[in-house]
Each structure stands twice: as structure tokens, then as C-alpha cells.
Write a protein that holds these residues in place. Structure first.
Motif, PDB file in Angstrom:
ATOM      1  N   SER A  99     -15.665  72.601  22.689  1.00 26.73           N
ATOM      2  CA  SER A  99     -15.644  73.089  21.438  1.00 26.73           C
ATOM      3  C   SER A  99     -14.401  73.966  20.815  1.00 26.73           C
ATOM      4  O   SER A  99     -14.170  74.475  19.852  1.00 26.73           O
ATOM      5  N   ASN A 100     -13.710  74.496  21.885  1.00 22.63           N
ATOM      6  CA  ASN A 100     -12.509  75.239  21.472  1.00 22.63           C
ATOM      7  C   ASN A 100     -11.081  74.500  21.776  1.00 22.63           C
ATOM      8  O   ASN A 100     -10.125  74.905  21.959  1.00 22.63           O
ATOM      9  N   ILE A 101     -11.488  73.170  21.638  1.00 26.57           N
ATOM     10  CA  ILE A 101     -10.153  72.288  21.677  1.00 26.57           C
ATOM     11  C   ILE A 101      -9.156  72.587  20.765  1.00 26.57           C
ATOM     12  O   ILE A 101      -7.921  72.570  21.183  1.00 26.57           O
ATOM     13  N   GLU A 102      -9.234  72.949  19.613  1.00 25.66           N
ATOM     14  CA  GLU A 102      -8.316  73.050  18.640  1.00 25.66           C
ATOM     15  C   GLU A 102      -7.597  74.326  18.788  1.00 25.66           C
ATOM     16  O   GLU A 102      -6.234  74.192  18.937  1.00 25.66           O
ATOM     17  N   SER A 103      -8.111  75.239  19.398  1.00 24.92           N
ATOM     18  CA  SER A 103      -7.532  76.508  20.014  1.00 24.92           C
ATOM     19  C   SER A 103      -6.794  76.313  21.482  1.00 24.92           C
ATOM     20  O   SER A 103      -5.461  76.896  21.330  1.00 24.92           O
ATOM     21  N   GLU A 104      -7.150  75.410  22.054  1.00 29.12           N
ATOM     22  CA  GLU A 104      -6.636  75.073  23.346  1.00 29.12           C
ATOM     23  C   GLU A 104      -5.328  74.179  23.294  1.00 29.12           C
ATOM     24  O   GLU A 104      -4.204  74.550  23.832  1.00 29.12           O
ATOM     25  N   ILE A 105      -5.463  73.342  22.011  1.00 27.46           N
ATOM     26  CA  ILE A 105      -4.480  72.424  21.673  1.00 27.46           C
ATOM     27  C   ILE A 105      -3.236  73.419  21.353  1.00 27.46           C
ATOM     28  O   ILE A 105      -2.173  73.210  21.563  1.00 27.46           O
ATOM     29  N   GLU A 106      -3.622  74.413  20.109  1.00 31.56           N
ATOM     30  CA  GLU A 106      -2.705  74.953  19.555  1.00 31.56           C
ATOM     31  C   GLU A 106      -1.655  76.077  20.528  1.00 31.56           C
ATOM     32  O   GLU A 106      -0.731  76.234  20.508  1.00 31.56           O
ATOM     33  N   THR A 107      -2.436  76.446  21.571  1.00 30.91           N
ATOM     34  CA  THR A 107      -1.956  77.317  22.641  1.00 30.91           C
ATOM     35  C   THR A 107      -1.070  76.236  23.548  1.00 30.91           C
ATOM     36  O   THR A 107       0.186  76.677  23.956  1.00 30.91           O
ATOM     37  N   ILE A 111       3.196  76.726  23.796  1.00 34.86           N
ATOM     38  CA  ILE A 111       3.972  76.837  25.209  1.00 34.86           C
ATOM     39  C   ILE A 111       5.014  75.961  25.311  1.00 34.86           C
ATOM     40  O   ILE A 111       6.143  76.273  25.680  1.00 34.86           O
ATOM     41  N   ILE A 112       4.746  74.583  24.831  1.00 38.58           N
ATOM     42  CA  ILE A 112       5.784  73.297  24.902  1.00 38.58           C
ATOM     43  C   ILE A 112       6.899  73.612  24.106  1.00 38.58           C
ATOM     44  O   ILE A 112       7.756  73.216  24.126  1.00 38.58           O
ATOM     45  N   ARG A 113       6.567  74.116  22.873  1.00 34.27           N
ATOM     46  CA  ARG A 113       7.488  73.855  21.639  1.00 34.27           C
ATOM     47  C   ARG A 113       8.972  74.332  21.831  1.00 34.27           C
ATOM     48  O   ARG A 113       9.898  73.718  21.284  1.00 34.27           O
ATOM     49  N   PRO A 114       9.225  75.404  22.463  1.00 33.65           N
ATOM     50  CA  PRO A 114      10.527  75.794  22.943  1.00 33.65           C
ATOM     51  C   PRO A 114      11.416  74.562  23.617  1.00 33.65           C
ATOM     52  O   PRO A 114      12.674  74.676  23.242  1.00 33.65           O
ATOM     53  N   LEU A 115      10.908  73.775  24.283  1.00 29.27           N
ATOM     54  CA  LEU A 115      11.466  72.429  24.650  1.00 29.27           C
ATOM     55  C   LEU A 115      12.118  71.550  23.421  1.00 29.27           C
ATOM     56  O   LEU A 115      13.137  71.168  23.299  1.00 29.27           O
ATOM     57  N   VAL A 116      11.280  71.403  22.444  1.00 31.32           N
ATOM     58  CA  VAL A 116      11.742  70.610  21.152  1.00 31.32           C
ATOM     59  C   VAL A 116      12.671  71.645  20.624  1.00 31.32           C
ATOM     60  O   VAL A 116      13.573  70.830  20.053  1.00 31.32           O
ATOM     61  N   ASP A 117      12.311  72.810  20.339  1.00 22.56           N
ATOM     62  CA  ASP A 117      13.330  73.638  19.633  1.00 22.56           C
ATOM     63  C   ASP A 117      14.652  73.590  20.252  1.00 22.56           C
ATOM     64  O   ASP A 117      15.788  73.792  19.425  1.00 22.56           O
ATOM     65  N   ALA A 118      14.782  73.614  21.564  1.00 21.38           N
ATOM     66  CA  ALA A 118      16.117  73.578  22.343  1.00 21.38           C
ATOM     67  C   ALA A 118      16.821  72.220  22.204  1.00 21.38           C
ATOM     68  O   ALA A 118      17.802  72.063  22.960  1.00 21.38           O
ATOM     69  N   GLY A 119      16.076  71.104  21.870  1.00 23.48           N
ATOM     70  CA  GLY A 119      16.743  69.844  21.736  1.00 23.48           C
ATOM     71  C   GLY A 119      16.509  68.904  22.972  1.00 23.48           C
ATOM     72  O   GLY A 119      17.252  68.106  23.006  1.00 23.48           O
ATOM     73  N   ILE A 120      15.773  69.473  23.844  1.00 22.96           N
ATOM     74  CA  ILE A 120      15.569  68.728  25.098  1.00 22.96           C
ATOM     75  C   ILE A 120      14.617  67.710  24.883  1.00 22.96           C
ATOM     76  O   ILE A 120      13.291  67.765  24.509  1.00 22.96           O
ATOM     77  N   PRO A 121      14.732  66.291  24.912  1.00 20.18           N
ATOM     78  CA  PRO A 121      14.059  65.333  24.917  1.00 20.18           C
ATOM     79  C   PRO A 121      12.688  65.510  25.866  1.00 20.18           C
ATOM     80  O   PRO A 121      12.955  65.395  27.245  1.00 20.18           O
ATOM     81  N   ILE A 150      -2.107  63.279  19.329  1.00 23.47           N
ATOM     82  CA  ILE A 150      -1.619  63.304  17.895  1.00 23.47           C
ATOM     83  C   ILE A 150      -0.880  64.747  17.771  1.00 23.47           C
ATOM     84  O   ILE A 150       0.178  64.796  17.310  1.00 23.47           O
ATOM     85  N   ALA A 151      -1.609  65.739  18.225  1.00 20.14           N
ATOM     86  CA  ALA A 151      -0.730  67.138  18.348  1.00 20.14           C
ATOM     87  C   ALA A 151       0.508  67.065  19.164  1.00 20.14           C
ATOM     88  O   ALA A 151       1.467  67.652  18.569  1.00 20.14           O
ATOM     89  N   LEU A 152       0.522  66.601  20.188  1.00 23.04           N
ATOM     90  CA  LEU A 152       1.762  66.673  20.967  1.00 23.04           C
ATOM     91  C   LEU A 152       2.977  65.814  20.301  1.00 23.04           C
ATOM     92  O   LEU A 152       3.991  66.218  20.255  1.00 23.04           O
ATOM     93  N   GLU A 153       2.292  64.562  19.943  1.00 20.74           N
ATOM     94  CA  GLU A 153       3.433  63.808  19.127  1.00 20.74           C
ATOM     95  C   GLU A 153       4.158  64.484  17.724  1.00 20.74           C
ATOM     96  O   GLU A 153       5.272  64.517  17.385  1.00 20.74           O
ATOM     97  N   LYS A 154       3.188  64.980  17.089  1.00 22.75           N
ATOM     98  CA  LYS A 154       3.485  65.797  15.978  1.00 22.75           C
ATOM     99  C   LYS A 154       4.499  66.968  16.375  1.00 22.75           C
ATOM    100  O   LYS A 154       5.229  67.108  15.454  1.00 22.75           O
ATOM    101  N   ALA A 155       4.318  67.514  17.257  1.00 24.11           N
ATOM    102  CA  ALA A 155       5.338  68.635  17.831  1.00 24.11           C
ATOM    103  C   ALA A 155       6.472  68.099  18.447  1.00 24.11           C
ATOM    104  O   ALA A 155       7.521  68.817  18.488  1.00 24.11           O
TER     105      ALA A 155
END
Length: 298
Positions: A99-107, A111-121, A150-155
Motif C-alpha cells: 500500500s505504501n509503494i508510491e512513497s517507497e518508490i519516491e524514496t 536516493i538514486i537521482r544524484p547518479l543521473v544528475d552527475a551524468g553517470i549512465p 516505469i519510475a526508474l526509467e522516467k528518472a
């Protein structure tokens, strides 16, 4: 003889004290990140890839009570600092999506977003927990896994399932290939399909979640394979990684911490990362979380 009762009392108190210290330490150890540096040999590796670093993380298990998201964030920060050529995350982002999957996916994405922001494939595969499977007999929740994918790909994280992608460095057209295999427990693994778009001599890295998938690879088709899933046993006796809590509660074949020696067919090598997170209880004992860097050589 008169001192025997006192000796027994002190011995009992000593044993209780040691147990108490071990219990306390088991809640502290998950916050201590172990960074391993390994060298991996890949036949026909292009010159431009020789000396490049590959980072691997696995098993965040976000959603377990007392999960290890703080250590996960620190591990991501270490990767950003090191600036490897690519980053690999080999599944079990979530613990038991519900039931908390949206919140857990958001977390997880946060956590992972800095990799994308840093340009690391960054590339990933999904694990059994991402399908809501805490045992091999459980029914996989494909809908929940798709939400995560879907959320990972979008990020900006490319999720692989039985497919191969071409990796290229900036200012170089010499490719290295990444093979990603789907979840074994969810019956989404197809090794033959994952390999059918590259020829036998193509240099490649293979990523899977469950190390048991590794034995399906034909000889010389997985010179560097990485996996997670086992948590290194999570609670184990020092010096005896095969004597662990998960070793005696699961029926998987591989419980390696590091290189799985003597497993799989000839010409193939598998590295099993103990991961960041935990199962059942948020404890680790003599099995710290790990971030692995592989330096490639031909």
C-alpha cells in the motif's frame, strides 16, 4: 569448590554481556559502508575501456522497518565522487511493495537521482522483492514491479530484462556490452534471449539479481557477471561466510561474498555483492553493506 557458584554466575553474566553487545552491534553495522575494489578481466576489451571503473550496488530493500536508506545515500554519494564509467544496481530496490509503494518508490528515486544528475549512465535489473516475493513460492506482483520500472526509467535509470545494450565512452566508438537478465524467482529470466543480439566474441558485462541464474550461461559468455540477492548471509560467523543465517533459511545455491569460485561454466566469473539492505530484521552481523568498484582490464 565454594567459589563455583560465583564462577558460574560470572560466566553467565559474561555470556549475556557478549550476546547483548552482538545484538547492539548488529544494528550499528548496517551503517558502516564497506568499499571493495576489484579487478575484472574481460576478453576482447577495447583499449578505451581498459582501466575504466564500473560501480555496483544492490539490495536497498526500501520499506523494511528500519531500512538502510542512509547507507544507500552514502553509497550513491561515493559513486558520484568516484565518477565511474557506469553504475549498476542489481535489484531489490524495494522490500515488500504494498500500500505504501508510491512513497517507497519516491524514496528510492530520490536516493538514486544524484547518479543521473552527475551524468553517470546507470542501469538496473529488478529482483524478487521488487515483485513482492519474499519466497520463491510467492506469486509475483507484476503490476507493482511495473510501477517501479516505469519510475526508474522516467528518472533516467535504464532497466534491463533479458536484453543487451551497447555501452560507449565519450569520444570513442569502441563498444562494451551490458547484458541484463530478469528476475529468477518471478520467472522473468531468459538467458538465451539476453544473449541473442551479440556475437560470441563481443566483450560484455552481465548483470542479474539472483546469482543462481549464473549457471545458465554457456561457457565464455559471462566473463564478468555481477549479482546480489544473498546479502552475504546477513548474519554470519567471522571467517565462515558459508555459515550464515540466510544460508540455513533459504534454498538458493550461491551464498558467496565476493567471487563465487567453482560455480558456473568455464570462462565465466561471478561476483556476488552483499548489498546495502536487509531482510526480515534491519540487522547485519559480520557482514557489512558493500559498494563495489571494478577496474576493467583486457
Amino acid at each position: 569448590m565454594k567459589n563455583l557458584p560465583n564462577k558460574a554466575k560470572y560466566t553467565t553474566l559474561g555470556i549475556v554481556g557478549i550476546i547483548a553487545l552482538l545484538v547492539i552491534w548488529s544494528f550499528i553495522e548496517p551503517r558502516i559502508l564497506n568499499i571493495e575494489n576489484e579487478t575484472a578481466t574481460i576478453p576482447n576489451l577495447p583499449n578505451s575501456w581498459s582501466g575504466q571503473q564500473i560501480a555496483q550496488l544492490t539490495d536497498f530493500q526500501i520499506g523494511l522497518w528500519g531500512d538502510n536508506r542512509g547507507t544507500a545515500r552514502r553509497s550513491i554519494a561515493k559513486i558520484v565522487e568516484a565518477k565511474p564509467a557506469i553504475a549498476l544496481i542489481s535489484g531489490d530496490f524495494l522490500y515488500h511493495p504494498g500500500s505504501n509503494i508510491e512513497s517507497e518508490i519516491e524514496t528510492t528515486i530520490d536516493i538514486i537521482r544524484p547518479l543521473v544528475d552527475a551524468g553517470i549512465p546507470t542501469y538496473a535489473v529488478l529482483g524478487n522483492h521488487d515483485y513482492g516475493m519474499s519466497s520463491r513460492k510467492a506469486q509475483p506482483s507484476t503490476e507493482q514491479a511495473e510501477k517501479l520500472e516505469i519510475a526508474l526509467e522516467k528518472a533516467g535509470i535504464q532497466v534491463l530484462e533479458n536484453e543487451t545494450v551497447k555501452l560507449e565512452l565519450p569520444n570513442s566508438n569502441e563498444p562494451l556490452y551490458l547484458v541484463g537478465v530478469g528476475s529468477l524467482w518471478a520467472s522473468r529470466d531468459n538467458v538465451k534471449q539476453s544473449l541473442n543480439t551479440i556475437d560470441n566474441n563481443s566483450p560484455r558485462i552481465v548483470m542479474m539479481h539472483n546469482p543462481d541464474t549464473f549457471e545458465q550461461f554457456p561457457a565464455n559468455s559471462a566473463p564478468l557477471a555481477v549479482a546480489g540477492h544473498t546479502h552475504g548471509g546477513q548474519v554470519r560467523i567471522p571467517g565462515f561466510p558459508q555459515w550464515s543465517w540466510l544460508r540455513f533459511t533459504q534454498k538458493d545455491k550461491v551464498y558467496a561474498d565476493g567471487w563465487a569460485k567453482g560455480f558456473g561454466t568455464s570462462g565465466n566469473q561471478l561476483y556476488v555483492n552483499p548489498g546495502i539492505g536487509m531482510s526480515i530484521a534491519p540487522i547485519r552481523l559480520f557482514c557489512p553493506p558493500e559498494l563495489t568498484f571494478f577496474t576493467l582490464e583486457g
